[in-house]
Scaffold this motif. Structure first.
Motif, PDB file in Angstrom:
ATOM      1  N   GLU A  18      48.849 -21.574 -15.680  1.00 41.92           N
ATOM      2  CA  GLU A  18      47.387 -21.659 -15.676  1.00 41.92           C
ATOM      3  C   GLU A  18      46.930 -23.029 -15.187  1.00 41.92           C
ATOM      4  N   PHE A  19      47.604 -24.066 -15.635  1.00 49.09           N
ATOM      5  CA  PHE A  19      47.227 -25.439 -15.275  1.00 49.09           C
ATOM      6  C   PHE A  19      47.458 -25.708 -13.792  1.00 49.09           C
ATOM      7  N   THR A  20      48.520 -25.146 -13.225  1.00 43.22           N
ATOM      8  CA  THR A  20      48.865 -25.389 -11.820  1.00 43.22           C
ATOM      9  C   THR A  20      48.359 -24.287 -10.901  1.00 43.22           C
ATOM     10  N   GLU A  21      47.514 -23.412 -11.399  1.00 45.90           N
ATOM     11  CA  GLU A  21      46.861 -22.369 -10.608  1.00 45.90           C
ATOM     12  C   GLU A  21      47.870 -21.432  -9.934  1.00 45.90           C
ATOM     13  N   ILE A  22      48.842 -20.967 -10.709  1.00 43.20           N
ATOM     14  CA  ILE A  22      49.758 -19.920 -10.256  1.00 43.20           C
ATOM     15  C   ILE A  22      49.193 -18.596 -10.746  1.00 43.20           C
ATOM     16  N   HIS A  23      48.827 -17.729  -9.821  1.00 46.75           N
ATOM     17  CA  HIS A  23      48.081 -16.518 -10.164  1.00 46.75           C
ATOM     18  C   HIS A  23      48.961 -15.274 -10.073  1.00 46.75           C
ATOM     19  N   ARG A  24      48.774 -14.361 -11.014  1.00 44.98           N
ATOM     20  CA  ARG A  24      49.531 -13.117 -11.025  1.00 44.98           C
ATOM     21  C   ARG A  24      48.898 -12.116 -10.064  1.00 44.98           C
ATOM     22  N   VAL A  25      49.110 -12.324  -8.788  1.00 46.23           N
ATOM     23  CA  VAL A  25      48.630 -11.407  -7.749  1.00 46.23           C
ATOM     24  C   VAL A  25      49.769 -11.162  -6.772  1.00 46.23           C
ATOM     25  N   GLU A  26      49.678 -10.061  -6.025  1.00 47.18           N
ATOM     26  CA  GLU A  26      50.732  -9.726  -5.080  1.00 47.18           C
ATOM     27  C   GLU A  26      50.773 -10.723  -3.930  1.00 47.18           C
ATOM     28  N   TRP A  27      51.907 -10.782  -3.255  1.00 40.71           N
ATOM     29  CA  TRP A  27      52.147 -11.791  -2.225  1.00 40.71           C
ATOM     30  C   TRP A  27      51.167 -11.702  -1.067  1.00 40.71           C
ATOM     31  N   ARG A  29      47.985 -11.020  -1.162  1.00 37.86           N
ATOM     32  CA  ARG A  29      46.626 -11.409  -1.503  1.00 37.86           C
ATOM     33  C   ARG A  29      46.374 -12.850  -1.064  1.00 37.86           C
ATOM     34  N   GLN A  30      45.263 -13.064  -0.385  1.00 38.94           N
ATOM     35  CA  GLN A  30      44.928 -14.410   0.068  1.00 38.94           C
ATOM     36  C   GLN A  30      44.355 -15.218  -1.094  1.00 38.94           C
ATOM     37  N   LEU A  31      44.868 -16.422  -1.272  1.00 40.30           N
ATOM     38  CA  LEU A  31      44.434 -17.287  -2.360  1.00 40.30           C
ATOM     39  C   LEU A  31      43.572 -18.427  -1.829  1.00 40.30           C
ATOM     40  N   GLN A  32      43.190 -19.314  -2.727  1.00 39.63           N
ATOM     41  CA  GLN A  32      42.275 -20.394  -2.364  1.00 39.63           C
ATOM     42  C   GLN A  32      42.890 -21.751  -2.686  1.00 39.63           C
ATOM     43  N   ASN A  33      42.574 -22.725  -1.843  1.00 37.89           N
ATOM     44  CA  ASN A  33      42.956 -24.120  -2.069  1.00 37.89           C
ATOM     45  C   ASN A  33      44.442 -24.257  -2.437  1.00 37.89           C
ATOM     46  N   ASN A  34      44.746 -24.776  -3.627  1.00 38.76           N
ATOM     47  CA  ASN A  34      46.132 -25.025  -4.032  1.00 38.76           C
ATOM     48  C   ASN A  34      46.732 -23.905  -4.877  1.00 38.76           C
ATOM     49  N   GLN A  35      46.070 -22.761  -4.924  1.00 36.83           N
ATOM     50  CA  GLN A  35      46.585 -21.645  -5.707  1.00 36.83           C
ATOM     51  C   GLN A  35      47.890 -21.110  -5.112  1.00 36.83           C
ATOM     52  N   VAL A 207      42.693 -19.854   1.706  1.00 35.82           N
ATOM     53  CA  VAL A 207      41.335 -20.205   2.116  1.00 35.82           C
ATOM     54  C   VAL A 207      40.918 -21.462   1.367  1.00 35.82           C
ATOM     55  N   GLN A 208      40.358 -22.420   2.078  1.00 36.68           N
ATOM     56  CA  GLN A 208      39.919 -23.667   1.449  1.00 36.68           C
ATOM     57  C   GLN A 208      38.482 -23.528   0.956  1.00 36.68           C
ATOM     58  N   ILE A 209      38.306 -23.691  -0.348  1.00 36.13           N
ATOM     59  CA  ILE A 209      36.976 -23.656  -0.950  1.00 36.13           C
ATOM     60  C   ILE A 209      36.554 -25.091  -1.238  1.00 36.13           C
ATOM     61  N   ASP A 210      35.449 -25.497  -0.645  1.00 38.61           N
ATOM     62  CA  ASP A 210      34.950 -26.853  -0.851  1.00 38.61           C
ATOM     63  C   ASP A 210      34.337 -26.940  -2.243  1.00 38.61           C
ATOM     64  N   GLU A 211      35.053 -27.557  -3.160  1.00 36.30           N
ATOM     65  CA  GLU A 211      34.626 -27.575  -4.556  1.00 36.30           C
ATOM     66  C   GLU A 211      33.540 -28.610  -4.835  1.00 36.30           C
ATOM     67  N   HIS A 212      33.054 -29.259  -3.786  1.00 33.62           N
ATOM     68  CA  HIS A 212      31.956 -30.200  -3.995  1.00 33.62           C
ATOM     69  C   HIS A 212      30.620 -29.483  -4.179  1.00 33.62           C
ATOM     70  N   TYR A 213      30.516 -28.241  -3.717  1.00 39.83           N
ATOM     71  CA  TYR A 213      29.201 -27.616  -3.598  1.00 39.83           C
ATOM     72  C   TYR A 213      29.149 -26.285  -4.341  1.00 39.83           C
ATOM     73  N   LEU A 214      28.084 -26.104  -5.088  1.00 41.36           N
ATOM     74  CA  LEU A 214      27.952 -24.942  -5.954  1.00 41.36           C
ATOM     75  C   LEU A 214      27.907 -23.636  -5.173  1.00 41.36           C
ATOM     76  N   CYS A 215      27.174 -23.613  -4.083  1.00 46.70           N
ATOM     77  CA  CYS A 215      27.060 -22.374  -3.313  1.00 46.70           C
ATOM     78  C   CYS A 215      28.414 -21.960  -2.730  1.00 46.70           C
ATOM     79  N   THR A 216      29.196 -22.936  -2.298  1.00 46.59           N
ATOM     80  CA  THR A 216      30.512 -22.626  -1.750  1.00 46.59           C
ATOM     81  C   THR A 216      31.420 -22.066  -2.832  1.00 46.59           C
TER      82      THR A 216
END
Length: 325
Positions: A18-27, A29-35, A207-216
């Motif tokens: 959970e802390f390192t953003e390892i997600h239980r999804v199939e290979w 599936r496109q993830l975001q940032n450092n997931q 996919v890179q999500i810009d975490e600086h901005y709420l709308c993104t």
């Protein structure tokens, strides 16, 4: 202490993922940032869980049952179960171990189980007292007696445990097949993954999500709610784009064109206060809430765009596509 470590170990692994953003999804599936994807495929999760439970059961049999009250075959099966748990732990270590990141921490619990398993088998053999077998007068009876006696001799347990692993695994595979698991699920659990040592698939680029901005960030909520409709480019990265994000950026463009000084002040304030909030948004459910909270602002942005732009929808549609090749 052994029991506490065996209970806390899996919990620590879940906390680390959970802390390192390892997600239980199939290979695929496109993830975001450092997931990253989980080291075990969903197709084989049930099989791995059953094998892990057998490993625990074997440990409990050898550790807490009174041997004088147990049939020898039960003891041998307990050793077989521990062997299965040890084999599973070895595969986990091979899958996750690396010296290039903190992922080596995932191998600490399976390594601990291996040491505990070997210790409990050793203690079981040392503590056991050979039992006397009844002798049969007939030739057939003596053969059966000889075979039976091998179960009573503790030094034979090591190789008997290995032998009994085969039928035990066969029964597990056949039983799980009835519940929808594939016969080769023990292999697919490790190979039908991405990002790990035994993985045989390559996941789509994150996919890179810009975490600086709420709308993104809000655009990373659940698809049915935030309604993403294409990819775009922001700060040199591919991002998920929905209408709310395009409207917000189009509004900012108008501010920058019409009142640049005020725009600069607004941007500074937003960067100072919006970034700390957006940085904490990790869950898609929280992103959904942000999406709804931004709706009044989105309508206000639309009002300004339609007041000051002759072709407002063209401006909105052109957001984040000028640099896409």
């Amino acid at each position: 202490m052994e029991v506490i470590s065996l209970v806390l170990g899996p919990l620590c692994i879940l906390g680390y993922t959970e802390f390192t953003e390892i997600h239980r999804v199939e290979w695929y599936r496109q993830l975001q940032n450092n997931q990253r994807h989980f080291p075990v495929s969903n197709d084989g999760t049930l099989t791995i869980l059953v094998l892990a439970v057998l490993g625990y059961i074997g440990y409990l049999i050898l550790k807490y049952q009174e041997f004088s009250l147990l049939p020898p075959l039960v003891i041998v099966l307990g050793i077989s179960f521990v062997y299965i748990g040890i084999a599973l732990a070895v595969v986990v270590i091979v899958q996750v171990f690396t010296v290039k990141s903190t992922d080596f921490l995932l191998s600490l619990f399976p390594l601990n189980y291996i040491l505990i398993g070997l210790k409990v088998i050793r203690n079981s053999i040392l503590d056991w007292k050979d039992r006397e077998c009844d002798k049969e007068n007939s030739k057939l009876g003596s053969k059966i007696n000889k075979l039976s006696k091998s179960f009573h001799i503790s030094k034979n347990w090591l190789w008997l445990g290995f032998i009994f692993m085969v039928p035990v695994l066969g029964i597990v595979v056949l039983t799980l097949t009835l519940f929808g698991q594939r016969p080769d699920s023990m292999i697919l659990a490790w190979t039908k993954t991405s990002d790990w040592n035994l993985s045989q698939h390559v996941a789509p680029p994150n996919v890179q999500i810009d975490e600086h901005y709420l709308c993104t960030v809000a655009a990373s909520g659940h698809r049915k709610i935030v309604k993403p409709y294409r990819m775009g480019i922001r700060h040199g990265h591919r991002v998920i784009v929905n209408r709310q994000l395009c409207v917000a950026n189009a509004f900012e463009q108008i501010l920058e064109e019409k009142i640049p000084r005020i725009h600069k002040i607004i941007r500074t304030v937003y960067d100072n206060y919006g970034y700390p909030i957006a940085k904490k948004i990790k869950s898609p459910y929280v992103a959904d809430i942000i999406y709804y909270l931004m709706k009044p602002a989105e309508y206000f942005f639309l009002l300004i765009i339609y007041l000051f732009d002759a072709k407002p929808e063209n401006r909105i549609a052109m957001q984040y596509i000028s640099k896409i090749k």
